[in-house]
Motif scaffolding. Structure first.
Motif, short mmCIF file in Angstrom:
data_model
loop_
_atom_site.label_atom_id
_atom_site.label_comp_id
_atom_site.label_asym_id
_atom_site.label_seq_id
_atom_site.Cartn_x
_atom_site.Cartn_y
_atom_site.Cartn_z
N ILE A 19 1.03 -1.09 0.02
CA ILE A 19 0.07 0.02 0.00
C ILE A 19 0.76 1.16 0.06
CG2 ILE A 19 -1.88 1.12 1.30
CD1 ILE A 19 -2.60 -1.51 2.54
N ARG A 24 -3.29 3.56 -2.22
CA ARG A 24 -3.44 2.56 -3.26
C ARG A 24 -2.60 1.19 -3.24
NH1 ARG A 24 -1.57 6.60 -7.74
NH2 ARG A 24 -0.14 7.03 -6.07
N LEU A 25 -3.20 0.13 -3.52
CA LEU A 25 -2.62 -1.12 -3.85
C LEU A 25 -1.47 -1.12 -4.90
CD1 LEU A 25 -5.27 -3.93 -3.50
CD2 LEU A 25 -3.40 -3.56 -1.84
N LEU A 124 -7.65 1.65 -2.92
CA LEU A 124 -8.43 0.65 -1.96
C LEU A 124 -9.80 1.49 -1.70
CD1 LEU A 124 -5.88 -0.52 0.50
CD2 LEU A 124 -7.40 -1.92 -0.62
N ARG A 125 -10.01 2.35 -1.67
CA ARG A 125 -11.36 3.10 -1.83
C ARG A 125 -12.17 2.95 -2.93
NH1 ARG A 125 -12.31 5.96 3.13
NH2 ARG A 125 -10.13 6.39 4.32
N LEU A 129 -10.87 -1.80 -7.22
CA LEU A 129 -10.44 -2.95 -6.85
C LEU A 129 -11.45 -4.21 -7.46
CD1 LEU A 129 -8.22 -5.09 -5.80
CD2 LEU A 129 -9.29 -4.54 -3.51
N LYS A 140 -8.35 -11.51 -3.25
CA LYS A 140 -9.27 -10.08 -3.74
C LYS A 140 -10.48 -10.06 -2.54
CE LYS A 140 -12.18 -8.45 -7.29
NZ LYS A 140 -12.68 -8.41 -8.74
N ILE A 143 -8.92 -8.84 0.76
CA ILE A 143 -8.58 -7.45 0.74
C ILE A 143 -9.80 -6.50 0.82
CG2 ILE A 143 -7.66 -5.50 -0.56
CD1 ILE A 143 -5.42 -7.73 -1.59
N ARG A 147 -10.16 -3.85 4.06
CA ARG A 147 -9.62 -2.53 3.37
C ARG A 147 -9.02 -1.78 4.51
NH1 ARG A 147 -13.08 -0.97 -1.95
NH2 ARG A 147 -14.75 -2.23 -1.45
N GLN A 151 -5.01 -1.10 5.87
CA GLN A 151 -4.46 0.28 5.58
C GLN A 151 -3.91 0.65 6.98
OE1 GLN A 151 -7.10 3.30 4.06
NE2 GLN A 151 -6.90 2.34 1.95
#
Length: 158
Positions: A19, A24-25, A124-125, A129, A140, A143, A147, A151
């Motif tokens: 992250i 962001r991933l 991530l928001r 994704l 997936k 995550i 989320r 973070q």
């Protein structure tokens, strides 16, 4: 009396739920001729010379991304059958500390028959994704369900 089943671990891998400071991933977008693109977490096989699975993670991040990470913490384990036993992937959440794409040096970059390995960042928001094909699917789902905790664990405050 119960029967015990012994299964050999054929391959062990270390991968990062990496992250960045913007939440962001950092992922690898894989492209192969004749296949739809898919995304995967950066990382790769644990080698005999690696002191630990976590050490393999840091080495792989340098090779695949030219990246350094901090706050690595194992949060997810995924296994699947392989031709040599069971393939086990250790997933660590980590915070991206630095990235220099010009330093990428893994063997995947010298063999064009393996397809493309494009660096990508996915928020991530929101729904970004959910809209991509991140493999394995269980990662997936993990995550998406975690989320905010991921973070926090990576030390990213958004």
């Amino acid at each position: 009396m119960t029967e015990q089943l012994t299964v050999a671990v054929g391959r062990r891998a270390a991968r990062a739920i990496l992250i960045d400071d913007r939440g962001r991933l950092v992922l690898i977008k894989r492209t192969k001729p004749g296949q739809a693109p898919y995304w995967t977490a950066p990382g790769g096989g644990v080698e005999d010379a690696d002191a630990s699975v976590e050490a393999a993670l840091y080495r792989e991040l340098v090779e695949e991304l030219g990246a350094e990470a901090t706050n690595a913490s194992q949060v997810f384990l995924f296994s699947s059958p392989s031709d040599r036993g069971v393939a086990v992937q250790h997933f660590f959440v980590a915070r991206l500390a630095s990235l220099d794409e010009s330093a990428r040096s893994g063997p995947e970059f010298s063999d064009s028959s393996r397809g493309g390995y494009e660096l990508d960042r996915v928020a991530l928001r929101g729904d970004d994704l959910a809209a991509i094909d991140l493999k394995p699917t269980a990662l997936k789902e993990f995550i998406l369900a975690n989320r905010e905790a991921l973070q926090v664990e990576a030390g990213v405050v958004s």
